[in-house]
Design a protein around this motif. Sequence first.
Motif, PDB file in Angstrom:
ATOM      1  N   ARG A  64       0.827  -1.218   0.000  1.00 60.96           N
ATOM      2  CA  ARG A  64       0.000   0.000   0.000  1.00 60.96           C
ATOM      3  C   ARG A  64       0.854   1.257   0.000  1.00 60.96           C
ATOM      4  NH1 ARG A  64      -5.675   0.926   1.212  1.00 60.96           N
ATOM      5  NH2 ARG A  64      -5.513   3.159   1.443  1.00 60.96           N
ATOM      6  N   GLU A  98     -10.981   0.381   0.111  1.00 60.90           N
ATOM      7  CA  GLU A  98     -11.596   1.355  -0.790  1.00 60.90           C
ATOM      8  C   GLU A  98     -11.673   0.815  -2.216  1.00 60.90           C
ATOM      9  OE1 GLU A  98      -8.666   1.439   0.430  1.00 60.90           O
ATOM     10  OE2 GLU A  98      -7.208   2.225  -0.990  1.00 60.90           O
TER      11      GLU A  98
ATOM     12  N   LYS B  23     -11.424   5.293  11.532  1.00 64.01           N
ATOM     13  CA  LYS B  23     -10.446   4.567  10.720  1.00 64.01           C
ATOM     14  C   LYS B  23      -9.386   3.945  11.608  1.00 64.01           C
ATOM     15  CE  LYS B  23      -8.706   3.143   6.874  1.00 64.01           C
ATOM     16  NZ  LYS B  23      -9.482   2.240   6.016  1.00 64.01           N
ATOM     17  N   ARG B  59      -8.702  11.907   3.150  1.00 62.31           N
ATOM     18  CA  ARG B  59      -8.624  10.763   2.238  1.00 62.31           C
ATOM     19  C   ARG B  59      -9.917   9.946   2.258  1.00 62.31           C
ATOM     20  NH1 ARG B  59      -3.339   9.932   0.282  1.00 62.31           N
ATOM     21  NH2 ARG B  59      -3.639   7.707  -0.018  1.00 62.31           N
ATOM     22  N   GLY B  63     -12.183   9.279  -0.984  1.00 60.00           N
ATOM     23  CA  GLY B  63     -12.357   7.902  -1.444  1.00 60.00           C
ATOM     24  C   GLY B  63     -11.027   7.184  -1.609  1.00 60.00           C
ATOM     25  N   LEU B  64      -9.958   7.816  -1.126  1.00 66.73           N
ATOM     26  CA  LEU B  64      -8.656   7.140  -1.131  1.00 66.73           C
ATOM     27  C   LEU B  64      -8.540   6.185   0.049  1.00 66.73           C
ATOM     28  CD1 LEU B  64      -6.321  10.121  -2.113  1.00 66.73           C
ATOM     29  CD2 LEU B  64      -6.693   8.047  -3.448  1.00 66.73           C
ATOM     30  N   GLU B  65      -9.405   6.358   1.026  1.00 71.02           N
ATOM     31  CA  GLU B  65      -9.533   5.414   2.142  1.00 71.02           C
ATOM     32  C   GLU B  65     -11.028   5.210   2.370  1.00 71.02           C
ATOM     33  OE1 GLU B  65      -6.840   4.300   3.838  1.00 71.02           O
ATOM     34  OE2 GLU B  65      -5.309   5.865   3.671  1.00 71.02           O
ATOM     35  N   THR B  66     -11.377   4.043   2.943  1.00 74.87           N
ATOM     36  CA  THR B  66     -12.771   3.864   3.357  1.00 74.87           C
ATOM     37  C   THR B  66     -12.839   3.964   4.868  1.00 74.87           C
ATOM     38  OG1 THR B  66     -12.289   1.531   3.154  1.00 74.87           O
ATOM     39  CG2 THR B  66     -13.850   2.447   1.594  1.00 74.87           C
ATOM     40  N   ASN B  82     -19.178   3.660  -0.902  1.00 74.39           N
ATOM     41  CA  ASN B  82     -18.613   2.596  -1.728  1.00 74.39           C
ATOM     42  C   ASN B  82     -18.417   3.012  -3.183  1.00 74.39           C
ATOM     43  OD1 ASN B  82     -18.434   0.634   0.376  1.00 74.39           O
ATOM     44  ND2 ASN B  82     -20.677   0.549   0.321  1.00 74.39           N
ATOM     45  N   ILE B  85     -13.142   6.482  -6.060  1.00 70.06           N
ATOM     46  CA  ILE B  85     -12.731   7.888  -6.163  1.00 70.06           C
ATOM     47  C   ILE B  85     -12.912   8.422  -7.575  1.00 70.06           C
ATOM     48  CG2 ILE B  85     -10.307   7.120  -6.294  1.00 70.06           C
ATOM     49  CD1 ILE B  85      -9.521   9.887  -5.224  1.00 70.06           C
TER      50      ILE B  85
END
Lengths: 277, 337
Positions: A64, A98, B23, B59, B63-66, B82, B85
Amino acid sequence: MLIAQLSDLHIKAGRRKAYGVVDTAAHLETAIAHLLSQPVPPDAVVLTGDLVDHGSREDYGLLRQLLKPLLDQSSTLPCYLLAGNHDETNELREAFPEHGYLRSTTALPHYAVTLGGGALRLIGLNTTIPGQSAGQLNAESLTWLNEQLSSDPTPAIIAMHHPPFATGISHMDEIGLANREAFEALTLSHSHVKRIICGHLHRAIETLFGGVIASSCPSTAHQVVLDLRAGAPDQFIMEPPGYQLHRWDGVRFLTHTVVVGKFNGPYRFRNTRGLID
Amino acid sequence: MSTALTQKTAAAGAQITLTRCAKSFRTHKALQPLDLQINAGETLALLGPSGCGKTTTLRIIAGLETPDDGGTVMYDGVDVTNVPIERRNVGMVFQSYALFPNMNVLENVKYGLRVRDYSASNANSRASEMLAMMRIEDLAQRRINELSGGQRQRVALARALAPQPRVLLLDEPLAALDARLRDVLRVEIDRLLRSLGITAIYVTHDQSEAMALGDRIAVMNNGVIAQIGTPEEIYFHPADAFVGDFVGTMNSIEHNGKRFTFRPEDIDLVDPTSATFTGTVTQRLFLGDHVQLAVSIDGASSDAPVTIRVRARNSPSLNDKIGLKLQPLTRLARDTH
């Protein structure tokens, strides 16, 4: 539309060298920098498996980090991941939550996404068998693929880790793809399948399969030794790493194999008086 | 720059709603469950020290992280948790610029447009418009490695804004620039955000950037929002000592059993006979338009000096005995028992 394919990264947690020799993390960094330095950058990136070496959470943690320069571009340059036999599909999903397409079907680890505003479909087939080096497309997977292709006539490119062809490199053929005849028949019956791209072989190899070109991509790190003798030893070699750029012009695909490394040049063919003598 | 240009560039900004967005990275909880609403067209600055969760929040919005399970992100009331990005129509600007080094400036700006339906000629004119907006028309054919950091960041802004994103996300965009350039670009970004009406989220560890650019500021610490409000609210009414200290300097002393909390500019030099406090100047920094003094307060329960700011002319010297009086209308200054 330009699709970049990176394959067989074999990242190891702690930047450990693969097989004690290959600095796969550094090779990946170099390959990504090279790709993002292309005079014409791609419109999408597909990574065709063996993203990490042992499928551990730590391996994916480092992956990652290493992919960050690429993933940070993903508001305009999407990136699609696919598992290979060195990957653990569930760990991969958890490391990239994601990347929702990795969980798009509940029962099967395959996915289909549209690229370039709907001009093209990318179908990612997960050919792995947990705990094994060889791969397969079982009946259930082929049914899913058939449904996908039957329900959408958009031109499609299929990405998968295990290539559906034998290479003559015997130790790789021993861990090849099962059930390839049925897959070939299916491909042949859907004329909007335009290309099949694979990894696994750590070499650029291509053949005609199911009416389209099926190929494997070089590794971003180490390459498999080209030795076509029966029973040749399984070895790798530090030939130049690379990746591929697949260009779709709306009718056909054309593939450029890119060699990553430091080379002399470029030099000019011509000066003001014409071709240089 | 013409106003017509600005109007053509304007994109409808999205309202963004985060609900219970947390997160975790393995055992580390980078973000505690967070609720946050960003109004359409608003610029929200996410301010805090490194590791506070501000970049993670950005982020997640991008949408670079959920978020962890249970968290949702909505754009204009539509759940995009969902949505990948590339389908969210966001523009991103990074500290590292993230430009393509072997494309020229114009090509970089045009690159983002291929995800929209732009014909070649429309893409050219749109990209040129963006270059004009960022005042870098002259650089159109230049290679990225021929540009200064400030020029690169202008290109990055032009590229991010070209496809008319609903949200502009900026992650420490000025952190790599020297102080002078930072000031210039900060003014520029302010002008842009105000004229475009785009929803913008601006991550920074620099309180002056957050103050200057944010319609509101969310000060973050240890994965939670310590306070959210207008720059004035944050500055004059900090919710706690962390916010007060992070957003400028905050003095806090105990004197005769009372606690006094005040900003360096909230206190005046007076004759010692009419002073709230008396003290001795232990340090003096001449800063041009003002002088910053460290003053050791007589009778304070701690030896730590307070910081005060006074006009430079006729200001006290080192070791002077001085009198200080809290300004009566200082909203912040409060004494508690």
